[in-house]
Design a protein around this motif. Sequence first.
Motif, PDB file in Angstrom:
ATOM      1  N   GLN A 641       0.826  -1.211   0.000  1.00  0.00           N
ATOM      2  CA  GLN A 641       0.000   0.000   0.000  1.00  0.00           C
ATOM      3  C   GLN A 641       0.858   1.259   0.000  1.00  0.00           C
ATOM      4  N   ASP A 642       1.884   1.267   0.811  1.00  0.00           N
ATOM      5  CA  ASP A 642       2.761   2.444   0.865  1.00  0.00           C
ATOM      6  C   ASP A 642       3.488   2.659  -0.455  1.00  0.00           C
ATOM      7  N   THR A 643       3.947   1.568  -1.068  1.00  0.00           N
ATOM      8  CA  THR A 643       4.688   1.688  -2.318  1.00  0.00           C
ATOM      9  C   THR A 643       3.787   2.168  -3.447  1.00  0.00           C
ATOM     10  N   ILE A 644       2.590   1.618  -3.532  1.00  0.00           N
ATOM     11  CA  ILE A 644       1.640   2.082  -4.548  1.00  0.00           C
ATOM     12  C   ILE A 644       1.257   3.532  -4.286  1.00  0.00           C
ATOM     13  N   GLY A 645       1.103   3.887  -3.004  1.00  0.00           N
ATOM     14  CA  GLY A 645       0.771   5.263  -2.665  1.00  0.00           C
ATOM     15  C   GLY A 645       1.815   6.247  -3.154  1.00  0.00           C
ATOM     16  N   LYS A 646       3.085   5.860  -3.076  1.00  0.00           N
ATOM     17  CA  LYS A 646       4.148   6.741  -3.572  1.00  0.00           C
ATOM     18  C   LYS A 646       4.045   6.917  -5.083  1.00  0.00           C
ATOM     19  N   ALA A 647       3.722   5.840  -5.783  1.00  0.00           N
ATOM     20  CA  ALA A 647       3.585   5.941  -7.233  1.00  0.00           C
ATOM     21  C   ALA A 647       2.408   6.825  -7.625  1.00  0.00           C
ATOM     22  N   LEU A 648       1.402   6.894  -6.777  1.00  0.00           N
ATOM     23  CA  LEU A 648       0.209   7.697  -7.063  1.00  0.00           C
ATOM     24  C   LEU A 648       0.276   9.083  -6.442  1.00  0.00           C
ATOM     25  N   GLU A 649       1.409   9.433  -5.863  1.00  0.00           N
ATOM     26  CA  GLU A 649       1.581  10.728  -5.189  1.00  0.00           C
ATOM     27  C   GLU A 649       0.556  10.905  -4.082  1.00  0.00           C
ATOM     28  N   GLU A 650       0.460   9.869  -3.264  1.00  0.00           N
ATOM     29  CA  GLU A 650      -0.455   9.929  -2.133  1.00  0.00           C
ATOM     30  C   GLU A 650      -0.052  11.058  -1.189  1.00  0.00           C
ATOM     31  N   GLY A 651      -1.040  11.807  -0.750  1.00  0.00           N
ATOM     32  CA  GLY A 651      -0.793  12.931   0.135  1.00  0.00           C
ATOM     33  C   GLY A 651      -0.871  14.258  -0.570  1.00  0.00           C
ATOM     34  N   THR A 652      -0.469  14.300  -1.831  1.00  0.00           N
ATOM     35  CA  THR A 652      -0.546  15.547  -2.590  1.00  0.00           C
ATOM     36  C   THR A 652      -1.642  15.508  -3.643  1.00  0.00           C
ATOM     37  N   THR A 653      -1.769  14.380  -4.330  1.00  0.00           N
ATOM     38  CA  THR A 653      -2.786  14.253  -5.375  1.00  0.00           C
ATOM     39  C   THR A 653      -3.933  13.355  -4.951  1.00  0.00           C
ATOM     40  N   PHE A 654      -3.580  12.209  -4.382  1.00  0.00           N
ATOM     41  CA  PHE A 654      -4.583  11.233  -3.965  1.00  0.00           C
ATOM     42  C   PHE A 654      -4.557  11.037  -2.457  1.00  0.00           C
ATOM     43  N   GLU A 655      -5.678  10.554  -1.948  1.00  0.00           N
ATOM     44  CA  GLU A 655      -5.802  10.232  -0.531  1.00  0.00           C
ATOM     45  C   GLU A 655      -6.294   8.799  -0.394  1.00  0.00           C
ATOM     46  N   ARG A 656      -5.620   8.032   0.449  1.00  0.00           N
ATOM     47  CA  ARG A 656      -6.018   6.646   0.650  1.00  0.00           C
ATOM     48  C   ARG A 656      -7.287   6.617   1.500  1.00  0.00           C
ATOM     49  N   MET A 657      -8.307   5.901   1.004  1.00  0.00           N
ATOM     50  CA  MET A 657      -9.610   5.899   1.666  1.00  0.00           C
ATOM     51  C   MET A 657      -9.877   4.643   2.468  1.00  0.00           C
ATOM     52  N   GLY A 658      -9.326   3.521   2.048  1.00  0.00           N
ATOM     53  CA  GLY A 658      -9.603   2.288   2.771  1.00  0.00           C
ATOM     54  C   GLY A 658      -8.876   1.117   2.164  1.00  0.00           C
ATOM     55  N   SER A 659      -8.826   0.018   2.911  1.00  0.00           N
ATOM     56  CA  SER A 659      -8.192  -1.198   2.425  1.00  0.00           C
ATOM     57  C   SER A 659      -8.736  -2.369   3.221  1.00  0.00           C
ATOM     58  N   ARG A 660      -8.522  -3.568   2.673  1.00  0.00           N
ATOM     59  CA  ARG A 660      -8.904  -4.799   3.364  1.00  0.00           C
ATOM     60  C   ARG A 660      -7.992  -5.912   2.881  1.00  0.00           C
ATOM     61  N   GLN A 661      -7.464  -6.683   3.816  1.00  0.00           N
ATOM     62  CA  GLN A 661      -6.607  -7.807   3.469  1.00  0.00           C
ATOM     63  C   GLN A 661      -7.172  -9.081   4.069  1.00  0.00           C
ATOM     64  N   LEU A 662      -7.189 -10.126   3.273  1.00  0.00           N
ATOM     65  CA  LEU A 662      -7.571 -11.465   3.718  1.00  0.00           C
ATOM     66  C   LEU A 662      -6.476 -12.404   3.230  1.00  0.00           C
ATOM     67  N   ALA A 663      -5.602 -12.805   4.145  1.00  0.00           N
ATOM     68  CA  ALA A 663      -4.469 -13.665   3.791  1.00  0.00           C
ATOM     69  C   ALA A 663      -3.693 -12.995   2.656  1.00  0.00           C
ATOM     70  N   GLY A 664      -3.635 -13.640   1.484  1.00  0.00           N
ATOM     71  CA  GLY A 664      -2.868 -13.072   0.381  1.00  0.00           C
ATOM     72  C   GLY A 664      -3.629 -12.107  -0.486  1.00  0.00           C
ATOM     73  N   LEU A 665      -4.910 -11.866  -0.201  1.00  0.00           N
ATOM     74  CA  LEU A 665      -5.725 -10.940  -0.979  1.00  0.00           C
ATOM     75  C   LEU A 665      -5.676  -9.554  -0.352  1.00  0.00           C
ATOM     76  N   LEU A 666      -5.501  -8.540  -1.176  1.00  0.00           N
ATOM     77  CA  LEU A 666      -5.436  -7.165  -0.687  1.00  0.00           C
ATOM     78  C   LEU A 666      -6.140  -6.250  -1.665  1.00  0.00           C
TER      79      LEU A 666
END
Length: 1187
Positions: A641-666
């Motif tokens: 999530q953090d790595t993808i957020g950096k690619a999307l310019e999280e914090g300046t352009t995009f804001e992370r709204m939510g996530s869910r992980q189940l074992a290997g699913l994210l």
Amino acid sequence: MDDHIEDEDKEALAGLSTAPPHRKMHSYSQQLRTGEKSYHPVRKHSLDDLPNPAGAGRAATVDQMYDSSDDEFFAGGVAAAAIEGGDEYVSQSLYIDDNDPDHLERRQFQPLAEFVGSGGGVGIFKVPTRSAVHPGRPPCLELRPHPLRETQVGKFLRNIACTETQLWAGQESGVRFWNFDSAYDVGCGLSNRVRRGDEDAAPFHESVNTSPTTCLMVDSGNKLVWSGHKDGKIRSWKMDQSLDDNNNPFKEGLAWQAHRGPVLAMIFSSHGDLWSGGEGGNIKIWPWESIEKSLSLKPEEKHMAALLVERSFIDLRSQVTVNGACGISSSDIKCLISDHVRAKVWCAQHLFFSLWDARTKELLRVFNVDGQIENRVDTPQSVQDQPVEDEMKVKFVSASKKEKSQGTSFLQRSRNAIMGAADAVRRVATRGAGAFVEDGKRTEALVISADGMIWSGCTNGLLVQWDGNGNRLQDVTHHPYAVQCFCTYGTRLYVGYVSGYIQILDLEGNLIASWIAHSSPVIKLAVGKGYIYSLATHGGIRGWSITSPGPLDNLLRSELAAKEAMYSRRDNIRILIGTWNVGQGRASHDSLMSWLGSVASDVGIIAVGLQEVEMGAGFLAMSAAKETVGLEGSAIGQWWQDTIGKALEEGTTFERMGSRQLAGLLISLWVRKNLRTHVGDVDAAAVPCGFGRAIGNKGGVGLRIRVYDRTICFVNCHLAAHLEAVARRNADFDHIYRTMVFSRSANLLNSAAGMVPYLFLYCSLAFCTYLFWLLYSSGLPWILSIAAGVSSAVHMIKGTNTAPSSDQKKQTGASSDQKKQMEEMKPDLAEADMIIFFGDFNYRLFGISYDEARDFVSQRCFDWLREKDQLRAEMKAGKVFQGMREALIRFPPTYKFERNRPGLAGYDSGEKKRIPAWCDRIIYRDNRSGTEPVSDCSLDCPVVSSILLYEACMDVNESDHKPVQCKFHVKIAHADRSVRRQAFGEIMKSNATVRSTLDELSYVPETTVGTETIVLQNQDTYVLRITNKSLKDKAFFKIICEGQSTVKDDEEAYEYRSRGSSGFPRWLEVTPAAGMIKPDNYAEVSVHHEEFHTLEEFVDGIPQNWWCEDTRDKEVVLAVIVQGSCSTETRRHQIRVRHCFSAKSIRIDSTKTNGSKKAQAGGSLRQLSSSSSDTIDEQRSMSNPRS
């Protein structure tokens, strides 16, 4: 057939036709370029030698065409006619100059052709019905439209109460109120006057910040609203106060510390005393005399006023405690109601009731939810829970010692430790299930109806009717979900459920009407000025006309629909979906930019789904254990999530709204900041599909959001593997679709939560190290049974808001109406306006060999390969993704590749040589119900989508799968809820038919009272007759005390002062003080004077302080308030009651004698007046009034 195909694949392929139609070895585009057809029967080159130009996956889009055999495909959006042109469209697209920026921009907005699966439009796969006005419920007044949850942090509304002119709401930071006169006004919008979430609400006023409000109570007699708070304080607020500055919050009046913990319930008794309930079964009474004195003090004496009230309380729990044994339960107080008919107070705890005398404050009866009398119910909770923990400790210790004494191996001891932990968890899950069944009887709401009966609602949907003495009369079930609240109006009983339903019942418990009022639980109901107001957990408030259901509903619905253009709004957004099976690997920044960052410049919402983020037996076992106690996520998942957020310019352009992980699913969601104000209500869900539907190696994770008041669901799936497992993949999808339940968080309250230390200790030591051994030994049945048992226990708790099973339906004996409601309760995904499924679906190519598949891929001929796609075949047959859509695939198969090997040459060339397949897919459904092209959205079809981009990133090689990207252009139609409320108000005020219907509701049956003046001596009783002159309508009456005064020597009364909630003075008993009178009938009310002295006030049987003011004559003004079954107006009769004091000695024994005489004289009258049965009414009509 290829020799390297797996044996199971050979077996599956044996029954499939391997003979393709006339093979077009070159793609259609190649044939058109050369002008002649070229045949290539033998593959003469290797894919390993093909060059891999940069961006080949996306640049090759021009050559990826389709033939006329794709008759199921059609293009979405406005370009439908051009795309359906078939070959003509192909020829137009072949000679595009990729260097032309204008054409690149035009192509970027060109919708792609789509394939629509069969089976849609039926059952749970039917597109939800949408319209300008909801067709399944009465039109309503949206006083406060559903706000986004994220805007309500610290401000959630939790209760409501209505006065004659205002609606008050208690929130987490104080109270607020709306004036009914401005209920139809337009909201303030996104200005500085109100915060986000209230911009569409009707104008309101807010108090200063306080502790969260837990309960509200209206005191009409003193024009006050009382609120109980989480900090244990009780506060008063003036109603109908004039506020000069709307921006300045109003302040509280009298306030005092009532409880150490939160104030959970409050009522005024029929004698004007304030009763409050708190934690631990504590009930306190605050005498009105002390409250009245404190209210009369000046503002600068506020501290003294609080102390005066705080020291006056009566602790009822201590009064019924003898030798440490308490007569009432120690569980928290749930509800308090005042029975004005019989001058009693009902106290409801979750599993017990206690009945009190409102005047003497004596405990009359304690009984459980089954109506059985309880002698003592106070059992410490810790004692009950202790044996479970002790049993576990004994199990672990004894097992360990036994194994050591036998000298077994460490491996065997670890296995036995697992078994011990498993047995303990199974025992707790079993006990938890039993506790859950018992909790199904928990009382959640209590109310007294117009005929004097008491109704209680339980967590299993059971409605129980009680008489005034606590005898259980009947129970009914009309809805299988938990009851949350009640309110009554005339002959109707309104019930609010956790499912969002509101039901209307008659006084006998028969169902009159039912509808879905809110998308979340209805937690409070209140009656005010012709409406039944409902409050949902999300904070929305709606008003339902007391005429509903009725002919007025259809009129309002049609009138509102005619004004659709007035309040309809349209918006467009773009959504980017990315899916990738990362194969437990990591991605570089360049790969993420190629996959997501390079195409995110014009999108507002990005949803990313990853599969196989982390696998391994130990991780899967620990993930399953964590899920059972409400924990999810991992360090690797956070890294992604953090790595993808950096690619999307999280914090300046995009804001992370939510996530869910189940074992290997994210699954994770990002929203562009300028769209953030219109996106919210993020909910998460997870459905495991592996190992007995309990392990998350396969399954689905989802996020649900609200965008412009429309619901969109994103579901990331990883379905069953292997070529032959088509039916299992279909079943996995069906299981996910039907059982996915979205919740605000993963905080699951279940009985196994207390086992967290044991689970993690033993699972971390043994599962991670020896799980592989256990899976292939005798431990497998245990693990599966444990997982299934714990999972089922958790889902029992989670499933409170889900539809009951068929077995539960049989057990509850559901009626036809109830079964109909069960059928209407569709899965959460079925109610969404748009669903996007994406992930590794694992559908393969059938009827084709490895070499043939690679040959077609090398020629970029995907038209015939699509005919061999299992997913397309299953969708065409209506067996999976029923009625859903997918863009035409124009990219190479995304599975299976050798890691770090670029281009198409990287397809699996190992021993198994897996056939390339389109495993990674993106499929969706919007509000369109058929295959007909819909170019624009409307309130009838509010979400219309088209696909602008559907590609695989072939240059990313960190996994054996290629990431896939899909860009949607979504058109959303929604209502300006503030303007719609104004339009609703105009109809209510100006429509002649509406006004005529409402005017009819002002009718009040004609009634008469026997006298206007009553004079009582000590212990006297006067029987007041109230007669209903109407021949067809029932009349409902309520008697209140408008004020009490002391008579002067000149026979004039002082100023009249009202007690709490217009209660009666202690010396006056009015029984019944409320009731129902049938047409052309009458009720008899006993008005009795009763001396009220405690034993401490007597010396030798003579009352003390004979000279004080209490010995003077008293006068009260009683008001008999009469209304009809659905009257919006009332009629009042005033009666003056004077007590002329007699200077006779009153001994205790004589008081008791007179009291018994009074009981003999008036008891039958009270019984007759309070009963609603036909037999009693006949007796009443035949009885002669007493003079």
